[in-house]
Design a protein around this motif. Structure first.
Motif, PDB file in Angstrom:
ATOM      1  N   VAL B   1      30.330  26.302  36.634  1.00 32.58           N
ATOM      2  CA  VAL B   1      30.202  26.569  35.204  1.00 32.58           C
ATOM      3  C   VAL B   1      29.541  27.927  34.977  1.00 32.58           C
ATOM      4  CG1 VAL B   1      29.149  25.746  33.055  1.00 32.58           C
ATOM      5  CG2 VAL B   1      30.095  24.116  34.694  1.00 32.58           C
ATOM      6  N   ILE B   2      28.516  28.196  35.787  1.00 31.96           N
ATOM      7  CA  ILE B   2      27.799  29.474  35.613  1.00 31.96           C
ATOM      8  C   ILE B   2      28.721  30.640  35.971  1.00 31.96           C
ATOM      9  CG2 ILE B   2      25.846  30.875  36.436  1.00 31.96           C
ATOM     10  CD1 ILE B   2      24.369  28.169  36.843  1.00 31.96           C
ATOM     11  N   LEU B   3      29.481  30.450  37.067  1.00 33.27           N
ATOM     12  CA  LEU B   3      30.413  31.512  37.474  1.00 33.27           C
ATOM     13  C   LEU B   3      31.453  31.762  36.372  1.00 33.27           C
ATOM     14  CD1 LEU B   3      31.506  33.410  39.749  1.00 33.27           C
ATOM     15  CD2 LEU B   3      33.039  31.539  40.371  1.00 33.27           C
ATOM     16  N   SER B   4      31.971  30.659  35.809  1.00 34.09           N
ATOM     17  CA  SER B   4      32.959  30.784  34.728  1.00 34.09           C
ATOM     18  C   SER B   4      32.372  31.557  33.565  1.00 34.09           C
ATOM     19  CB  SER B   4      33.391  29.400  34.227  1.00 34.09           C
ATOM     20  OG  SER B   4      34.039  28.722  35.237  1.00 34.09           O
ATOM     21  N   ARG B   5      31.127  31.213  33.220  1.00 33.51           N
ATOM     22  CA  ARG B   5      30.461  31.875  32.085  1.00 33.51           C
ATOM     23  C   ARG B   5      30.312  33.373  32.366  1.00 33.51           C
ATOM     24  NH1 ARG B   5      30.596  32.096  27.337  1.00 33.51           N
ATOM     25  NH2 ARG B   5      28.875  32.971  26.236  1.00 33.51           N
ATOM     26  N   ILE B   6      29.868  33.682  33.601  1.00 33.57           N
ATOM     27  CA  ILE B   6      29.635  35.093  33.957  1.00 33.57           C
ATOM     28  C   ILE B   6      30.952  35.876  33.889  1.00 33.57           C
ATOM     29  CG2 ILE B   6      28.990  36.653  35.861  1.00 33.57           C
ATOM     30  CD1 ILE B   6      26.943  34.481  36.702  1.00 33.57           C
ATOM     31  N   VAL B   7      32.009  35.278  34.462  1.00 35.35           N
ATOM     32  CA  VAL B   7      33.304  35.982  34.479  1.00 35.35           C
ATOM     33  C   VAL B   7      33.814  36.169  33.056  1.00 35.35           C
ATOM     34  CG1 VAL B   7      35.706  35.845  35.243  1.00 35.35           C
ATOM     35  CG2 VAL B   7      33.894  35.167  36.788  1.00 35.35           C
ATOM     36  N   ASN B   8      33.677  35.125  32.234  1.00 39.19           N
ATOM     37  CA  ASN B   8      34.132  35.225  30.841  1.00 39.19           C
ATOM     38  C   ASN B   8      33.363  36.300  30.079  1.00 39.19           C
ATOM     39  OD1 ASN B   8      36.245  33.158  29.869  1.00 39.19           O
ATOM     40  ND2 ASN B   8      34.997  32.015  31.317  1.00 39.19           N
ATOM     41  N   ILE B   9      32.047  36.349  30.307  1.00 41.55           N
ATOM     42  CA  ILE B   9      31.224  37.366  29.619  1.00 41.55           C
ATOM     43  C   ILE B   9      31.615  38.768  30.104  1.00 41.55           C
ATOM     44  CG2 ILE B   9      28.869  38.307  29.443  1.00 41.55           C
ATOM     45  CD1 ILE B   9      27.857  35.452  29.248  1.00 41.55           C
ATOM     46  N   TYR B  64      35.138  27.435  24.703  1.00 43.15           N
ATOM     47  CA  TYR B  64      36.500  27.828  25.089  1.00 43.15           C
ATOM     48  C   TYR B  64      36.528  28.658  26.367  1.00 43.15           C
ATOM     49  CZ  TYR B  64      37.756  26.247  20.436  1.00 43.15           C
ATOM     50  OH  TYR B  64      37.942  25.483  19.322  1.00 43.15           O
ATOM     51  N   ASP B  65      35.379  28.747  27.056  1.00 44.39           N
ATOM     52  CA  ASP B  65      35.359  29.486  28.316  1.00 44.39           C
ATOM     53  C   ASP B  65      36.357  28.868  29.278  1.00 44.39           C
ATOM     54  OD1 ASP B  65      33.539  31.344  27.672  1.00 44.39           O
ATOM     55  OD2 ASP B  65      31.885  30.532  28.848  1.00 44.39           O
ATOM     56  N   ALA B  66      37.199  29.707  29.854  1.00 43.61           N
ATOM     57  CA  ALA B  66      38.164  29.179  30.817  1.00 43.61           C
ATOM     58  C   ALA B  66      37.427  28.766  32.085  1.00 43.61           C
ATOM     59  CB  ALA B  66      39.186  30.252  31.137  1.00 43.61           C
ATOM     60  N   GLU B  67      37.872  27.665  32.661  1.00 45.41           N
ATOM     61  CA  GLU B  67      37.252  27.235  33.910  1.00 45.41           C
ATOM     62  C   GLU B  67      37.759  28.161  35.007  1.00 45.41           C
ATOM     63  OE1 GLU B  67      37.300  23.249  36.331  1.00 45.41           O
ATOM     64  OE2 GLU B  67      37.049  22.892  34.185  1.00 45.41           O
ATOM     65  N   PHE B  68      36.900  29.034  35.458  1.00 42.53           N
ATOM     66  CA  PHE B  68      37.352  30.048  36.408  1.00 42.53           C
ATOM     67  C   PHE B  68      37.240  29.536  37.835  1.00 42.53           C
ATOM     68  CE2 PHE B  68      36.813  33.756  39.104  1.00 42.53           C
ATOM     69  CZ  PHE B  68      37.877  34.522  38.700  1.00 42.53           C
ATOM     70  N   SER B  69      38.341  29.575  38.530  1.00 41.44           N
ATOM     71  CA  SER B  69      38.282  29.189  39.941  1.00 41.44           C
ATOM     72  C   SER B  69      39.213  30.109  40.725  1.00 41.44           C
ATOM     73  CB  SER B  69      38.705  27.736  40.120  1.00 41.44           C
ATOM     74  OG  SER B  69      40.045  27.587  39.731  1.00 41.44           O
ATOM     75  N   LEU B  70      38.718  30.570  41.834  1.00 39.53           N
ATOM     76  CA  LEU B  70      39.528  31.438  42.689  1.00 39.53           C
ATOM     77  C   LEU B  70      39.073  31.208  44.123  1.00 39.53           C
ATOM     78  CD1 LEU B  70      41.668  33.702  42.759  1.00 39.53           C
ATOM     79  CD2 LEU B  70      39.858  35.346  42.449  1.00 39.53           C
ATOM     80  N   SER B  71      39.931  30.579  44.917  1.00 38.56           N
ATOM     81  CA  SER B  71      39.560  30.298  46.308  1.00 38.56           C
ATOM     82  C   SER B  71      39.565  31.602  47.100  1.00 38.56           C
ATOM     83  CB  SER B  71      40.559  29.319  46.919  1.00 38.56           C
ATOM     84  OG  SER B  71      41.831  29.931  46.973  1.00 38.56           O
ATOM     85  N   SER B  72      38.862  31.582  48.229  1.00 37.41           N
ATOM     86  CA  SER B  72      38.805  32.812  49.041  1.00 37.41           C
ATOM     87  C   SER B  72      40.205  33.161  49.555  1.00 37.41           C
ATOM     88  CB  SER B  72      37.825  32.633  50.198  1.00 37.41           C
ATOM     89  OG  SER B  72      38.149  31.462  50.896  1.00 37.41           O
ATOM     90  N   LYS B  73      41.022  32.110  49.806  1.00 34.17           N
ATOM     91  CA  LYS B  73      42.384  32.348  50.282  1.00 34.17           C
ATOM     92  C   LYS B  73      43.215  33.006  49.167  1.00 34.17           C
ATOM     93  CE  LYS B  73      46.105  29.789  52.479  1.00 34.17           C
ATOM     94  NZ  LYS B  73      46.678  28.465  52.641  1.00 34.17           N
ATOM     95  N   GLY B  74      43.034  32.481  47.954  1.00 34.83           N
ATOM     96  CA  GLY B  74      43.752  33.029  46.798  1.00 34.83           C
ATOM     97  C   GLY B  74      43.352  34.462  46.535  1.00 34.83           C
ATOM     98  N   LEU B  75      42.031  34.714  46.637  1.00 38.55           N
ATOM     99  CA  LEU B  75      41.512  36.067  46.403  1.00 38.55           C
ATOM    100  C   LEU B  75      42.077  37.044  47.427  1.00 38.55           C
ATOM    101  CD1 LEU B  75      39.495  37.827  44.764  1.00 38.55           C
ATOM    102  CD2 LEU B  75      37.785  37.266  46.483  1.00 38.55           C
ATOM    103  N   LEU B  76      42.102  36.589  48.694  1.00 34.66           N
ATOM    104  CA  LEU B  76      42.621  37.433  49.770  1.00 34.66           C
ATOM    105  C   LEU B  76      44.091  37.772  49.507  1.00 34.66           C
ATOM    106  CD1 LEU B  76      41.786  38.635  52.561  1.00 34.66           C
ATOM    107  CD2 LEU B  76      42.887  36.645  53.583  1.00 34.66           C
ATOM    108  N   LYS B  77      44.839  36.770  49.057  1.00 33.25           N
ATOM    109  CA  LYS B  77      46.266  36.990  48.774  1.00 33.25           C
ATOM    110  C   LYS B  77      46.446  37.998  47.644  1.00 33.25           C
ATOM    111  CE  LYS B  77      48.701  32.845  50.201  1.00 33.25           C
ATOM    112  NZ  LYS B  77      49.447  31.700  49.738  1.00 33.25           N
TER     113      LYS B  77
END
Lengths: 500, 149
Positions: B1-9, B64-77
């Motif tokens: 949740v905190i990561l999502s908030r930070i990315v959204n901000i 309305y903050d989007a739930e941000f998720s990005l796996s390390s594999k996804g990020l690498l791709k």
């Protein structure tokens, strides 16, 4: 009578060998692209727009409109077969389409959904044929004040009805309009914000769209590793045909869903997704067996597909008669009109009747072609989607780049695609709506032209709008649409206070 | 949740900074000219609107903050894909557009999509030929040929 004569003239052009060929090609490509998970009308049109360069305007628009309709048809294929909607409009189709597939009635669902898509779409085209010229004739009376109010209304509805968050929608609309101001100013031609030499003519809309939809889609697919797991075994043609008795039973559902789809499609920004949910809810509410919905009710598939296609074609009415696009896809069609030197808006019917009526007539033809393609060629299309799925992303990027380069024979456009591709990926990840950005980018020059002319005529007197009732009504409607959630909250709080 | 908030901000701040840059730059143009509205009129209002809307996204739009998720594999791709893409465009002045895209498709298909080398070569060659035929031959697009091609 005049409409009939114009339509016959349109058919005269649309039935030429060249136009028929490109309508068929557009229908096939549109269905194929629509069948690929994640590729909606905006992405498909963005990818294919550069391919139409060099064609004459009528043929290019015939092909683009066929692609637009084809994507609507194609979206249902993966929704029914593999429970993966081709785009957001086909989400509701998965509710009952996939359960039907699991029950062994997938072929019937495919056949019926193709027929419903056709009926919903063609009825909406009839509405466009009859109502379009009248709306345009009324709108010819509009002055710059009304046009500005119309632009504000179009943007407000897209922002207000399009996404979950009002502020995220507004942010995208402001960003799009701001990007639309790059380049020469309308009245004096002063160049603004051109940090690169290539931006002196303004931001290339097509490059922005290719990036925002095409490249961003690839990045999303790469990250999530979207793979079709369905085997290549297809459906047989024989299984898709329904009996006349079954068809007769479904006609009331089809008509109800068509009405809902058309009504929603007329409203800029409401979009096909909303219409599918509304039609599905209405059918479930009316049904004597609502418990069957979600477990394989044919009426569920009918509601979704009929309303989706009716809404898609009905959204061409404000586009062609008022010059106001209601979605990302129709915004790209608007850009295509501008690109081919046509003036979108009420004068389109009078100044370019040949092109306008050719496009309308070709809609009838491409809808018929789509029905045939979607019944006859489904097994072939499924095999193509299955085989191309593993290497499609690289091909899409290559198409994006060549298409962008072809815009002005400059590598700068490719960099623009990359920049907007990354932005598009970010806004998708963070749930910002892309449609307001695209619409604002297209409408900004029209809006700026209108407000500049209004302020020049009135020497800067904003109160001039008070004497224009149509503009005032449109502004009021814009406020209602934009702040509807806030207004509803205030009313609820007031009612709560009264009762307590 | 905190990561999502930070990315959204962070993203809202990025949009706000775009608004501020445009707002600042709009002062180099006239707001009102002798004939009527100047070049800065619309950009100033729009950039102001962008800044305000971004502030609302930051301060009042938390639900309305989007739930941000990005796996390390996804990020690498993603990083690999963007690197391939940028490298392709950098190569264009040296080897031309179509050859660059052929190499790009080959690498993309083989490394990112995990296809066999044979299939990757086939796909890249056929697509390049198709692109050249449609855009170069049918539509008459003059591709940059540059030093090697």
């Amino acid at each position: 009578m005049e409409i009939y004569e114009n339509l016959m003239m349109g058919f005269g052009f649309a039935l030429s060998f060249e136009n028929l060929l490109f309508a068929l090609l557009g229908a096939f490509i549109g269905t194929l692209l629509g069948a690929m998970p994640g590729i909606g009308p905006s992405t498909a049109l963005a990818l294919m727009l550069p391919v139409t360069f060099g064609m004459n305007p009528s043929t290019a628009l015939v092909m683009l409109v066929a692609i637009y309709s084809g994507v609507m048809f194609g979206g249902r294929i993966p929704a029914i077969l593999i429970n993966t909607p081709g785009d957001s409009n086909a989400v509701v189709t998965t509710f009952d389409g996939y359960p039907l597939m699991q029950q062994g009635r997938g072929a019937q669902a495919m056949g019926l959904s193709a027929l419903c898509s056709f009926i919903g779409g063609i009825l909406a085209v009839i509405v466009l044929t009859v109502a379009g010229p009248y709306i345009a004739r009324a709108a010819v009376q509009f002055g710059p004040a009304e046009i500005f109010a119309l632009v504000v209304f179009g943007l407000s509805t897209v922002v207000g009805l399009g996404g979950k968050s009002l502020w995220k929608g507004l942010t995208m609309a402001f960003l799009g309009a701001l990007l639309g101001t790059i380049g020469p100013e309308i009245t004096a031609g002063e160049i603004r914000f051109a940090i690169f030499q290539e931006l002196r003519g303004g931001l290339n809309f097509v490059a922005v769209v290719i990036g925002l939809f095409g490249l961003a889609e690839v990045l999303v697919r790469i990250e999530k590793s979207v793979v079709i797991t369905q085997g290549k075994s297809g459906l047989t043609l024989k299984d898709m045909i329904l009996s006349a008795r079954d068809l007769g039973r479904y006609i009331p559902s089809i008509m109800r869903s068509f009405i809902i789809g058309t009504a929603v499609g007329l409203l800029p920004g409401a979009g096909g997704t909303l219409s599918t949910f509304l039609a599905y809810g209405a059918e479930k509410g009316i049904s004597k067996e609502p418990q069957k919905f979600g477990k394989g009710a044919m009426e569920g598939v009918i509601a979704s597909e009929t309303s989706d296609n009716a809404s898609a074609n009905a959204s061409l009415i404000p586009l062609m008669s008022l010059g106001i696009p209601g979605s990302g896809g129709t915004a790209i069609l608007l850009a295509a009109l501008v690109m081919y030197g046509l003036q979108p808006g009420p004068l389109l019917f009078t100044r370019s009747p040949d092109v306008t009526w050719t496009v309308i007539a070709s809609l009838y033809i491409s809808m018929t072609m789509l029905l045939i393609t979607n019944i006859v060629a489904i097994p072939l299309l499924m095999r193509m989607v299955y085989f191309s799925n593993g290497f499609m992303n690289g091909i899409i990027v290559a198409f994006c780049f060549v298409g962008a380069f072809a815009l002005s024979f400059s590598v700068f456009e490719i960099w623009l695609v990359i920049a907007f591709g990354i932005l598009g990926y970010a806004i998708r990840k963070l749930d910002y709506p892309a449609a307001p950005l695209i619409l604002a980018l297209v409408l900004a020059p029209i809006g700026e032209n209108a407000i500049s002319r209004t302020l020049m005529l009135t020497q800067g007197e904003i109160s001039f709008f008070l004497g224009r009732p149509v503009a005032l009504v449109l502004f009021a409607l814009s406020c209602v649409v934009l702040f509807y959630p806030v207004i509803r909250r205030v009313f609820r709080a007031a009612r709560h206070l009264r009762f307590s | 949740v905190i990561l999502s908030r930070i990315v959204n901000i962070c993203f809202a701040l990025f949009l706000m900074s775009i608004g501020m840059v445009f707002f600042w730059n709009s002062f180099s143009y006239g707001y009102w000219a002798s004939y009527g509205p100047g070049a800065a009129l619309l950009p100033r209002w729009l950039s102001g609107g962008l800044v305000i809307a971004s502030l609302f996204v930051i301060f009042s739009d938390r639900k309305y903050d989007a739930e941000f998720s990005l796996s390390s594999k996804g990020l690498l791709k993603i990083i690999t894909a963007v690197s391939f893409i940028c490298a392709t465009v950098i190569m264009v002045p040296f080897i031309g557009l179509i050859p660059s895209l052929a190499i790009f498709m080959l690498c993309f298909s083989f490394f990112l999509e995990g296809n066999s080398i044979l299939l990757s070569v086939l796909v890249s060659l056929l697509t390049s030929l198709f692109l050249f035929f449609v855009f170069g031959v049918l539509l008459g697009v003059q591709f940059p040929e540059m030093y090697f091609f």
